[in-house]
Scaffold this motif. Structure first.
Motif, PDB file in Angstrom:
ATOM      1  N   ILE A 156       0.867  -1.178   0.000  1.00 25.13           N
ATOM      2  CA  ILE A 156       0.000   0.000   0.000  1.00 25.13           C
ATOM      3  C   ILE A 156       0.904   1.228   0.000  1.00 25.13           C
ATOM      4  N   ILE A 157       1.847   1.262   0.944  1.00 23.50           N
ATOM      5  CA  ILE A 157       2.866   2.318   0.978  1.00 23.50           C
ATOM      6  C   ILE A 157       4.219   1.623   1.148  1.00 23.50           C
ATOM      7  N   GLU A 158       4.982   1.562   0.086  1.00 25.59           N
ATOM      8  CA  GLU A 158       6.274   0.872   0.101  1.00 25.59           C
ATOM      9  C   GLU A 158       7.342   1.782   0.743  1.00 25.59           C
ATOM     10  N   PRO A 159       8.257   1.285   1.535  1.00 27.92           N
ATOM     11  CA  PRO A 159       8.456  -0.099   1.984  1.00 27.92           C
ATOM     12  C   PRO A 159       7.975  -0.309   3.419  1.00 27.92           C
ATOM     13  N   VAL A 160       6.829   0.249   3.741  1.00 27.35           N
ATOM     14  CA  VAL A 160       6.373   0.229   5.131  1.00 27.35           C
ATOM     15  C   VAL A 160       5.136  -0.647   5.306  1.00 27.35           C
ATOM     16  N   LEU A 161       4.087  -0.343   4.550  1.00 26.23           N
ATOM     17  CA  LEU A 161       2.787  -0.971   4.792  1.00 26.23           C
ATOM     18  C   LEU A 161       2.322  -1.829   3.632  1.00 26.23           C
ATOM     19  N   ARG A 162       2.050  -3.104   3.935  1.00 23.44           N
ATOM     20  CA  ARG A 162       1.358  -3.967   2.986  1.00 23.44           C
ATOM     21  C   ARG A 162      -0.136  -3.945   3.313  1.00 23.44           C
ATOM     22  N   LEU A 163      -0.924  -4.519   2.423  1.00 25.67           N
ATOM     23  CA  LEU A 163      -2.378  -4.532   2.628  1.00 25.67           C
ATOM     24  C   LEU A 163      -2.726  -5.072   4.010  1.00 25.67           C
ATOM     25  N   ILE A 191       6.887   5.413  -0.870  1.00 28.78           N
ATOM     26  CA  ILE A 191       6.388   5.308  -2.239  1.00 28.78           C
ATOM     27  C   ILE A 191       4.924   4.844  -2.146  1.00 28.78           C
ATOM     28  N   PRO A 192       3.983   5.786  -2.235  1.00 29.39           N
ATOM     29  CA  PRO A 192       2.568   5.407  -2.135  1.00 29.39           C
ATOM     30  C   PRO A 192       2.151   4.602  -3.370  1.00 29.39           C
ATOM     31  N   ARG A 193       1.665   3.370  -3.151  1.00 27.60           N
ATOM     32  CA  ARG A 193       1.287   2.503  -4.268  1.00 27.60           C
ATOM     33  C   ARG A 193      -0.217   2.419  -4.457  1.00 27.60           C
ATOM     34  N   HIS A 194      -0.965   2.554  -3.346  1.00 27.51           N
ATOM     35  CA  HIS A 194      -2.403   2.392  -3.460  1.00 27.51           C
ATOM     36  C   HIS A 194      -3.095   3.257  -2.426  1.00 27.51           C
ATOM     37  N   MET A 235      -3.285   7.964  -7.065  1.00 27.05           N
ATOM     38  CA  MET A 235      -3.644   9.363  -6.811  1.00 27.05           C
ATOM     39  C   MET A 235      -3.762  10.103  -8.138  1.00 27.05           C
ATOM     40  N   PRO A 236      -4.798  10.910  -8.262  1.00 27.63           N
ATOM     41  CA  PRO A 236      -4.879  11.742  -9.462  1.00 27.63           C
ATOM     42  C   PRO A 236      -3.637  12.636  -9.527  1.00 27.63           C
ATOM     43  N   PHE A 237      -3.157  12.902 -10.675  1.00 24.33           N
ATOM     44  CA  PHE A 237      -1.995  13.785 -10.932  1.00 24.33           C
ATOM     45  C   PHE A 237      -0.652  13.108 -10.669  1.00 24.33           C
ATOM     46  N   PHE A 238      -0.647  11.849 -10.239  1.00 27.11           N
ATOM     47  CA  PHE A 238       0.638  11.201  -9.947  1.00 27.11           C
ATOM     48  C   PHE A 238       0.762   9.886 -10.710  1.00 27.11           C
ATOM     49  N   ASP A 239       1.950   9.642 -11.262  1.00 28.63           N
ATOM     50  CA  ASP A 239       2.233   8.348 -11.887  1.00 28.63           C
ATOM     51  C   ASP A 239       2.719   7.393 -10.814  1.00 28.63           C
ATOM     52  N   ASP A 240       2.461   6.109 -11.016  1.00 28.10           N
ATOM     53  CA  ASP A 240       2.903   5.110 -10.036  1.00 28.10           C
ATOM     54  C   ASP A 240       4.413   5.207  -9.857  1.00 28.10           C
ATOM     55  N   GLY A 241       4.839   5.083  -8.601  1.00 26.93           N
ATOM     56  CA  GLY A 241       6.266   5.140  -8.322  1.00 26.93           C
ATOM     57  C   GLY A 241       6.748   6.498  -7.851  1.00 26.93           C
ATOM     58  N   GLU A 292      13.622   2.960  -6.615  1.00 27.22           N
ATOM     59  CA  GLU A 292      14.612   2.018  -6.065  1.00 27.22           C
ATOM     60  C   GLU A 292      15.856   2.744  -5.534  1.00 27.22           C
ATOM     61  N   ASP A 293      16.129   3.926  -6.072  1.00 27.71           N
ATOM     62  CA  ASP A 293      17.339   4.635  -5.668  1.00 27.71           C
ATOM     63  C   ASP A 293      17.132   5.612  -4.507  1.00 27.71           C
ATOM     64  N   ALA A 294      15.885   5.787  -4.106  1.00 26.43           N
ATOM     65  CA  ALA A 294      15.641   6.679  -2.965  1.00 26.43           C
ATOM     66  C   ALA A 294      16.272   6.069  -1.724  1.00 26.43           C
TER      67      ALA A 294
END
Lengths: 389, 134
Positions: free
Chosen positions: A203-210, B68-71, B74-80, B104-106
């Motif tokens: 959900i938020i890498e690398p901290v929170l999974r579903l 890195i917010p994955r889910h 978000m509108p206006f943002f590309d994944d990653g 990956e480099d952050a």
């Protein structure tokens, strides 16, 4: 102990709730009324016996709307508590203070929402047209969900103490194991394994999974607080409020307290810890079971440290499945918690601890004397210790 | 140009957003005791002075946390996309995005420098890129 103490002057004498679901099919006000009436009935009282109401600032059901639906005749005290899920035990604190000072005789605390079928906290985009000022420092950068606010803080903790996402798995496993034997839990009969936790998506890498994130739920919960003296004569065994406190510190924000020197603790919970231990005269080793607010698993580890169950940075090794399970040294979230049972903003943790004190939990522990309840973390928060008579 | 959610600007914060339009990253400085503070607010918690000015930051700092917010998307943002908490060399912190770097480099401790990025509606945001590629 000083005469000014709140300790043991008030008790929870009634608990009530609706079913917990993903789509209640009725209004938030109706859920509130159902839960409030159930708590009053459970206490063996009638609505005209109730003269106080407390809820969350975020709740959509006005106190007077609840009062007129339920049929309360004279209300002498009504109050709300701010800061989201940090309010839960704070509502009981307000009620206990009112009862202890004679401002009210019986106060009902309630929280009811359709957080899954209605407004979801994790999906604010589309709902917000104008950002509130505090969110203006975060939303333009795509930091817009509770999970992301918590994760930016928790990542710093992980870095400091060498914690990885796998260290959060025991919390999720224990919660889901407890939910699996609670017929009222959303995840009844659906425990998880370590592998399932580790394979759940980021959900938020690398901290929170579903599986580190609590559910979103529809439902309502209420508790009735009256004097310990009166509670003795009511039908159910009282859960005596041995301690109650809110907690906030310098530079606290609503989930985004990023400006303090140390981002490796939860100082708001540190205030609660200090106050509830001194108010009750108890120590962590006296606690039979705890409901530790589990919106996101990393903050459960950090709470264990703030509350003094283990030292700073030790929670990743201390918080084992064995230790936190039913029958372990500190069984937590025996109903399944916010991850496994339902997310009713922490109020369902209070009711579960009342059941443990009464001896009526579906996952009942032996010889429960003192139960600790915490509220939302990463925000100005609150906590309670409930004890047997 | 692209879009971002626009901040709500108040009397206390207007100078910060105005400064960005002329490529200045401004930090509030107490006139009473000289301490710096961010986000901006009217009173100095150290000396209680209501009098303040703004200094221009060097724009250099260090990543002290990032995610890195994955889910959900978000509108206006590309994944990653990367959200970071940067501590400026002056000592104050702000939330921002890292750019010109892959997820990956952050890393924690990464040295970064400000880039003033322009969006629709006259919005300028202070984003940060790795120092060594400027």
């Amino acid at each position: 102990m000083s005469d000014r103490t709140l300790s043991r002057k008030a008790a929870i004498a009634g608990i009530g709730q609706t079913e917990f679901s993903k789509d209640s099919g009725r209004s938030e006000l109706q859920l509130a009324c159902e839960a409030v009436l159930a708590a009053i009935t459970d206490a063996g009282l009638t609505p005209s016996d109730v003269d106080g109401l407390v809820t969350f600032t975020m709740d959509t059901s006005e106190e007077m709307e609840v009062a007129r639906n339920v049929g309360m005749t004279e209300v002498s005290m009504f109050s709300r508590v701010h800061y989201g899920g940090g309010a839960a035990a704070g509502t009981v604190l307000q009620a206990a203070m009112a009862v202890a000072t004679g401002v009210a005789d019986a106060v009902v605390c309630y929280r009811a929402f359709n957080e899954r079928s209605g407004n979801r906290f994790g999906n604010m985009t589309g709902r917000i047209t104008t950002l509130p000022p505090w969110l203006s420092w975060y939303a333009p950068y795509g930091l817009m969900t509770p999970a992301s606010w918590v994760a930016l803080h928790a990542h710093r903790y992980m870095e400091r103490y060498g914690v990885t996402n796998a260290d959060f798995a025991p919390i999720a496993i224990v919660d889901r194991t407890n939910a699996a034997t609670n017929p009222g839990a959303w995840f009844y009969e659906r425990p998880i394994t370590f592998e399932e936790h580790q394979q759940s998506r980021w959900i938020i890498e690398p901290v929170l999974r579903l599986l580190d994130c609590c559910q979103e739920s529809d439902g309502g919960v209420a508790v009735l607080v009256t004097s310990t003296e009166r509670a003795r004569d009511l039908p159910n065994p009282p859960a005596v409020i041995a301690a109650a406190s809110q907690g906030a510190t310098f530079d606290s924000e609503m989930m985004t307290s990023y400006y303090r020197d140390d981002l490796t603790g939860l100082p708001e919970m540190g205030v609660v810890a200090k106050r509830v231990w001194s108010q009750s005269g108890l120590t962590p080793s006296d606690i039979s079971t705890a409901f530790l607010y589990d919106h996101f698993t990393p903050f459960v580890l950090m709470q264990l440290e703030e509350l003094g169950f283990c030292g700073r940075g030790e929670a990743k090794d201390w918080a084992t499945v064995e230790r936190l399970s039913l029958g372990g040294e500190l069984p937590i979230n025996t109903s399944g918690g916010l991850l496994g049972e339902a997310y009713i903003h922490g109020m369902n943790g209070i009711t579960e601890c009342v059941r443990q004190i009464r001896g009526t939990s579906c996952n009942q522990l032996a010889n429960v004397e003192h139960a600790l309840v915490t509220s939302g973390t990463g925000v100005p928060t609150s906590g309670l210790i409930l004890s047997t008579l | 140009m692209s879009t971002r959610l626009a901040p709500t600007i108040t009397q206390d914060t207007a100078f910060f957003w105005e400064g960005l339009k002329t490529d200045q990253l401004l930090i509030q400085r107490c006139e009473g005791c000289g301490s710096l503070r961010h986000p901006p607010r009217p009173m100095c918690p150290q000396c209680k002075s209501l009098s303040w000015s703004a200094i221009e930051a060097t724009g250099r700092g260090t990543v002290i946390s990032y995610v890195i917010p994955r889910h959900p998307p978000m509108p206006f943002f590309d994944d990653g996309y990367i959200v970071a908490l940067v501590e400026l060399d002056e000592g104050v912190r702000l939330v921002t995005n890292l750019i010109d770097i892959s997820a990956e480099d952050a890393s924690m401790g990464l040295r970064v420098v400000v880039r003033f990025e322009r969006f629709d509606n006259d919005l300028v945001l202070p984003l940060f890129a790795p120092e060594n590629i400027r």
